[in-house]
Design a protein around this motif. Sequence first.
Motif, short mmCIF file in Angstrom:
data_model
loop_
_atom_site.label_atom_id
_atom_site.label_comp_id
_atom_site.label_asym_id
_atom_site.label_seq_id
_atom_site.Cartn_x
_atom_site.Cartn_y
_atom_site.Cartn_z
N ASN A 75 0.85 -1.18 0.00
CA ASN A 75 0.00 0.00 0.00
C ASN A 75 0.88 1.24 0.00
N SER A 76 0.58 2.16 -0.86
CA SER A 76 1.35 3.40 -0.94
C SER A 76 0.38 4.57 -0.86
N TYR A 77 0.54 5.39 0.16
CA TYR A 77 -0.39 6.49 0.38
C TYR A 77 -0.21 7.59 -0.67
N GLY A 78 -1.32 8.10 -1.13
CA GLY A 78 -1.30 9.31 -1.94
C GLY A 78 -1.20 10.52 -1.04
N ALA A 79 -1.15 11.71 -1.64
CA ALA A 79 -0.94 12.93 -0.86
C ALA A 79 -2.03 13.13 0.19
N GLU A 80 -3.28 12.86 -0.17
CA GLU A 80 -4.37 13.11 0.77
C GLU A 80 -4.34 12.11 1.92
N VAL A 136 11.17 4.91 6.50
CA VAL A 136 9.85 5.18 7.09
C VAL A 136 8.97 3.98 6.79
N PRO A 137 7.84 3.83 7.46
CA PRO A 137 6.92 2.73 7.13
C PRO A 137 6.56 2.74 5.65
N PHE A 138 6.43 1.56 5.07
CA PHE A 138 6.28 1.41 3.62
C PHE A 138 5.20 2.29 2.99
N ALA A 141 6.61 5.66 2.13
CA ALA A 141 7.94 5.73 1.52
C ALA A 141 7.96 6.48 0.20
N ARG A 142 6.98 6.24 -0.67
CA ARG A 142 7.03 6.82 -2.01
C ARG A 142 7.00 8.35 -1.96
N LEU A 143 6.07 8.90 -1.20
CA LEU A 143 5.95 10.36 -1.14
C LEU A 143 7.17 10.99 -0.45
N MET A 144 7.68 10.33 0.58
CA MET A 144 8.86 10.85 1.26
C MET A 144 10.07 10.86 0.33
N GLN A 145 10.19 9.83 -0.49
CA GLN A 145 11.32 9.78 -1.42
C GLN A 145 11.19 10.86 -2.49
N GLU A 146 9.98 11.13 -2.90
CA GLU A 146 9.78 12.19 -3.89
C GLU A 146 10.18 13.55 -3.34
N PRO A 319 16.63 -4.56 16.29
CA PRO A 319 17.28 -3.31 16.68
C PRO A 319 16.44 -2.12 16.25
N PRO A 320 16.32 -1.09 17.09
CA PRO A 320 15.52 0.08 16.72
C PRO A 320 16.03 0.73 15.44
N SER A 321 15.14 0.89 14.48
CA SER A 321 15.47 1.58 13.23
C SER A 321 14.57 2.80 13.10
N ASP A 322 14.78 3.58 12.04
CA ASP A 322 13.95 4.77 11.85
C ASP A 322 12.47 4.40 11.82
N ALA A 323 12.13 3.38 11.01
CA ALA A 323 10.72 3.01 10.86
C ALA A 323 10.16 2.44 12.16
#
Length: 412
Positions: A75-80, A136-138, A141-146, A319-323
């Motif tokens: 699942n990849s969230y859109g902007a909204e 970040v949680p999957f 990820a797409r919007l953050m990478q953009e 181990p604690p990661s960013d996500a």
Amino acid sequence: MLGDTVLRWGACAGLSELQDCRLQGHDIAAAIGLLLVAYLAVPVGMRLVRTLQTLRARSFTPIFSRMLSAWVKTNSYGAETFFKADGADDDTAAQRQRALDRLAEYFQKRYPKSGVWSHEIRGGLSDLRFTDAGRVPFPFARLMQEKFNLCSVVTASEGPKLLDIDGHWSLDITGSYGVNVAGYDRYKEWMEKGWERVKDLGPVLGPLHPIVADNIAQLKAISKLDEVSFHMSGTEAVMAAIRLARFNTRRKLIVCFAGAYHGWWDGVQPGLGSERDIRDCLTLKDLHPASLDAIRRLKHEIAGVVVNPIQSFHPNSPPPSDAILLTSDIRKTEDAHAPYAQWLQQLREVCTACDIPLIFDEVYSGFRLAPGGAQEYFGVQADLVIYGKTVGGGMPIGVCCGKTDLMRRFDP
């Protein structure tokens, strides 16, 4: 028909009153079929027995994570949806979007060269895309990478600081993934001294430089073990230690503990991320008495018990990661020295009693907890110890130290 076949078999074995011992074609076929069934049933039965014997001790997270990953759709969230993932109202979502846009604009203006460099290399460096996926949680990820298409591109270091290609100094709080124990300046000094000692030889492969003897002596003193084997990475050293344990015990099963990381090799990654079904690596619960019982029960199958001592700070969890820090209740590590030291001592006693090698994976913890690593810190001596990049301050190296009887590889 089956009854007649059994009677004829009994007659041939002298166990039946039937006088006719002549086996017919279908009798032979039935015998072959039964042998095949038995051949297939034995490993299934052994696996079932092992499961029942270790039921209370097993960590089922690796199994369930693999099963669920096949069912859960990506699942990849859109902007909204991105800004309303927690049910926020329109005003809050709009405020979040403005804040994220301002932050993205700030990074783009502050790190223009890093952004261009990252964009140009990303398509040819799969490692960069892989690490990005876990930032970040999957779904986010797409919007953050953009918006943040960046990576750290540095050209110089000074003390604990790094200089990026845009000319900014930053404080390196990661310590190069735990490698940088002594600080950059000291490592540069040591590298220069090391180069002075070996530069006349150059990159010769095969013959040994006299300095190797010094390294062996120091590693033996640190690990308090008999012999040393050099490798190119921590993962490779883990592979070597496990192969040595299997070769010298003539057993196959390796025991790991929940949440522990032992490198890239899928032989010690039975959970999510492994591309194959691993049946020779058993994941047990950390700090659990049932795990000790399971090891005792399976002592004739276990080639080695592998421990990553860094798990003392977050038992049975990765181990604690960013996500993970963003999505779970893991916000801090805990000082579990006393209970974990007691657990390792119990594990040591069980392994000794069962003649099972205890393996410490000190790729992360080596020389950080104490000069003698986790062995010194927790007061427990392992049979095999693995070191990684910490030995070379980030240079590609892996080391496996062990007792003589476990370091044999077709020795004459």
